[in-house]
Design an enzyme around this catalytic site. Structure first.
Site, mmCIF file in Angstrom:
data_model
loop_
_atom_site.group_PDB
_atom_site.id
_atom_site.type_symbol
_atom_site.label_atom_id
_atom_site.label_comp_id
_atom_site.label_asym_id
_atom_site.label_seq_id
_atom_site.Cartn_x
_atom_site.Cartn_y
_atom_site.Cartn_z
ATOM 1 N N TYR A 44 0.862 -1.201 0.000
ATOM 2 C CA TYR A 44 0.000 0.000 0.000
ATOM 3 C C TYR A 44 0.890 1.240 0.000
ATOM 4 O O TYR A 44 1.868 1.303 0.756
ATOM 5 C CB TYR A 44 -0.887 0.032 1.245
ATOM 6 C CG TYR A 44 -2.345 -0.095 0.884
ATOM 7 C CD1 TYR A 44 -2.925 0.784 -0.030
ATOM 8 C CD2 TYR A 44 -3.142 -1.093 1.432
ATOM 9 C CE1 TYR A 44 -4.244 0.659 -0.389
ATOM 10 C CE2 TYR A 44 -4.473 -1.221 1.081
ATOM 11 C CZ TYR A 44 -5.023 -0.334 0.155
ATOM 12 O OH TYR A 44 -6.327 -0.453 -0.204
ATOM 13 N N GLU A 46 -0.578 4.798 -0.599
ATOM 14 C CA GLU A 46 -1.384 6.001 -0.883
ATOM 15 C C GLU A 46 -0.548 7.242 -0.628
ATOM 16 O O GLU A 46 0.186 7.327 0.364
ATOM 17 C CB GLU A 46 -2.637 6.012 0.004
ATOM 18 C CG GLU A 46 -3.693 5.074 -0.525
ATOM 19 C CD GLU A 46 -4.926 4.981 0.356
ATOM 20 O OE1 GLU A 46 -5.036 5.749 1.334
ATOM 21 O OE2 GLU A 46 -5.774 4.132 0.065
ATOM 22 N N ASP A 189 -5.331 13.973 -25.381
ATOM 23 C CA ASP A 189 -5.337 12.561 -24.971
ATOM 24 C C ASP A 189 -4.565 11.817 -26.073
ATOM 25 O O ASP A 189 -5.102 11.531 -27.135
ATOM 26 C CB ASP A 189 -6.788 12.087 -24.883
ATOM 27 C CG ASP A 189 -6.907 10.608 -24.567
ATOM 28 O OD1 ASP A 189 -5.885 9.887 -24.665
ATOM 29 O OD2 ASP A 189 -8.021 10.160 -24.258
ATOM 30 N N THR A 215 -2.550 6.453 -22.257
ATOM 31 C CA THR A 215 -2.434 5.121 -21.678
ATOM 32 C C THR A 215 -0.998 4.683 -21.960
ATOM 33 O O THR A 215 -0.275 5.330 -22.725
ATOM 34 C CB THR A 215 -3.414 4.115 -22.314
ATOM 35 O OG1 THR A 215 -3.218 4.145 -23.730
ATOM 36 C CG2 THR A 215 -4.841 4.445 -21.972
ATOM 37 N N LYS A 218 -0.774 0.939 -25.427
ATOM 38 C CA LYS A 218 -1.124 0.858 -26.860
ATOM 39 C C LYS A 218 0.188 0.889 -27.658
ATOM 40 O O LYS A 218 0.999 -0.023 -27.515
ATOM 41 C CB LYS A 218 -2.082 1.983 -27.225
ATOM 42 C CG LYS A 218 -3.426 1.886 -26.488
ATOM 43 C CD LYS A 218 -4.419 2.911 -26.962
ATOM 44 C CE LYS A 218 -5.780 2.736 -26.338
ATOM 45 N NZ LYS A 218 -5.933 3.458 -25.067
ATOM 46 N N ARG A 224 -0.844 -2.228 -18.931
ATOM 47 C CA ARG A 224 -2.146 -1.545 -19.020
ATOM 48 C C ARG A 224 -2.223 -0.489 -17.917
ATOM 49 O O ARG A 224 -2.136 -0.824 -16.734
ATOM 50 C CB ARG A 224 -3.231 -2.615 -18.846
ATOM 51 C CG ARG A 224 -4.622 -2.209 -19.182
ATOM 52 C CD ARG A 224 -5.466 -3.448 -19.452
ATOM 53 N NE ARG A 224 -5.052 -4.056 -20.708
ATOM 54 C CZ ARG A 224 -5.431 -3.628 -21.916
ATOM 55 N NH1 ARG A 224 -6.279 -2.629 -22.035
ATOM 56 N NH2 ARG A 224 -4.983 -4.209 -23.015
#
Ligand code: DSN
Length: 402
Positions: A44, A46, A189, A215, A218, A224
């Site tokens: 974790y 955060e 984008d 992203t 691609k 991903r």
């Protein structure tokens, strides 16, 4: 667990034995996959490096710092947030950083190649913001003069560019000039073209846009996930708090490690050569289809659109299903001026990012064009088509060796 392992084995065989022409897919390296499957998934973290809400973050802090530095080096920008779990979450955070709720965004008509997060009624985007749209012209190209006129009339807070099914280079400098004239912000984008931008084969939006989202899976060929870039010290603070704590909780540090490796891989001559070959293969296939008499768009990037309705008398959905039956994967897509619904469409989107990673050559791209043409026009049988697929894929790299 056996059932899942069996399904992964079947999916591996499907990927190895098929011709993957979905323009948004790719095969990442085994190094990237090793990071994505690492023990970092246990942690974790955060918050951000040096400012976490949990102890024991000294190593993931360093990993995330490396990922940020590699992203900034690769795309020549000042600041990066590498935490978005996806492109959609990157876009959500970017909108929040750029404008208040209800702010107005001018984006491409969705059926002309925009994305769901660019204002679709079924996405959060149109719930929280007001979207107005610009269309492509009758040739399926951007008309910058028309965009300027719409922007002057609509006075948006943000002009959004970067698309999911647009086969031409985008002139980000011209869009910046329109934003400056209108007095609005610019968001890009670049999910589809990030690999081309990294390889300097497409104009970079980074010097022009206030925020660039992407992203990483691609054309960039990473895990991903999502990414946000900016050159503004003010905006990166807003982006960071929009990603965490507003939209996301714990970052996926295993994916962030995989992103770091992907950014390093994309900053090599080998990656530049890959992108050059990808663009060449795409052009060879679209030109060959046109020479055979099919209606395909030109291309300046990694994809083109094929009008299956007027070329072969079948909808995009029918063409997608027919090709899938022989192991060729594509996706149905609206074409400029499409009269059919997005569920059916008049065409297909075809891209070469994945097959080029496996070693598809120019000659193979020509063979793929002939296979698509002959099979969709019923000139060859299922068996003959499957033989062509087998002979191509058996010569390419196994996806686990990439
Ligand atoms: N779903 C992606 C595509 O296929 O283009 C966009 O995020």
């Amino acid at each position: 667990m056996e059932d899942i392992l069996r399904l992964i084995k079947q999916e591996t065989e499907r990927q190895n034995n098929g011709i993957e022409l979905i323009a948004s897919e790719n095969y990442c390296s085994k190094e990237v996959r090793a990071m994505a499957g690492s023990i970092l998934t246990n942690k974790y973290a955060e918050g951000y490096p040096g400012r976490r809400y949990y102890g024991g973050c000294e190593f993931v802090d360093e990993i995330e710092r490396i990922a940020i530095k590699e992203a900034c080096d690769l795309f020549e920008c000042k600041f990066a947030n590498v935490q978005p779990h996806s492109g959609s979450q990157a876009n959500a955070a970017a909108y929040r950083a750029l404008m208040p709720n209800g702010g107005k965004v001018l984006s491409l008509v969705l059926n002309d190649g925009g994305h769901l997060t660019h204002g679709s009624p079924v996405s959060f985007s149109s719930n929280f913001y007001t979207f107005v749209h610009y269309p492509l012209n009758s040739e399926g190209k951007l008309d910058y003069q028309m965009l300027r006129e719409i922007a002057l009339r609509e006075k948006p807070d943000v002009i959004l560019s970067g698309y999911s099914a647009f086969p031409y280079e985008i002139d980000f400098k011209k869009i910046r000039e329109i934003c400056d004239e209108v007095g609005c912000l610019m968001m890009v984008d670049m999910a589809h073209i990030a690999g081309l931008v990294a390889a300097k084969k497409h104009m970079s939006p980074v010097p022009y846009a206030d925020i660039v989202t992407s992203t990483t899976h691609k054309t960039l060929r990473g895990p991903r996930g999502g990414l946000i870039l900016t050159n503004s010290a003010d905006l990166i603070k807003k982006i960071n708090s929009a990603v965490f704590p507003f939209y996301q909780g714990g970052p996926l540090e295993h994916i962030i490690a995989a992103k770091a490796v992907c950014f390093k891989e994309a900053n090599t001559d080998a990656f530049k050569a890959y992108v050059a070959s990808l663009m060449e293969n795409t052009k060879v296939c679209s030109n060959a289809l046109k020479e055979m008499g099919a209606l395909a768009t030109d291309t300046d990037n990694h994809l083109f659109l094929l009008n299956t309705l007027d070329s072969f008398g079948i909808t995009g959905l029918e063409a997608q299903k027919k090709l899938e039956s022989i192991g060729v994967t594509t996706n149905k897509n609206m074409i400029p001026g499409d009269k059919l619904s997005p569920k059916e469409t008049s065409g297909l989107r075809i891209g070469f990012a994945a097959v080029t990673t496996r070693g598809c050559t120019k000659q193979d791209a020509q063979t793929i064009a002939k296979l698509i043409f002959d099979y969709l026009s019923n000139k060859i049988s299922d068996e003959q088509a499957k033989e062509v697929v087998k002979s191509l894929t058996s010569n390419w790299k196994n996806i686990e060796e990439i």
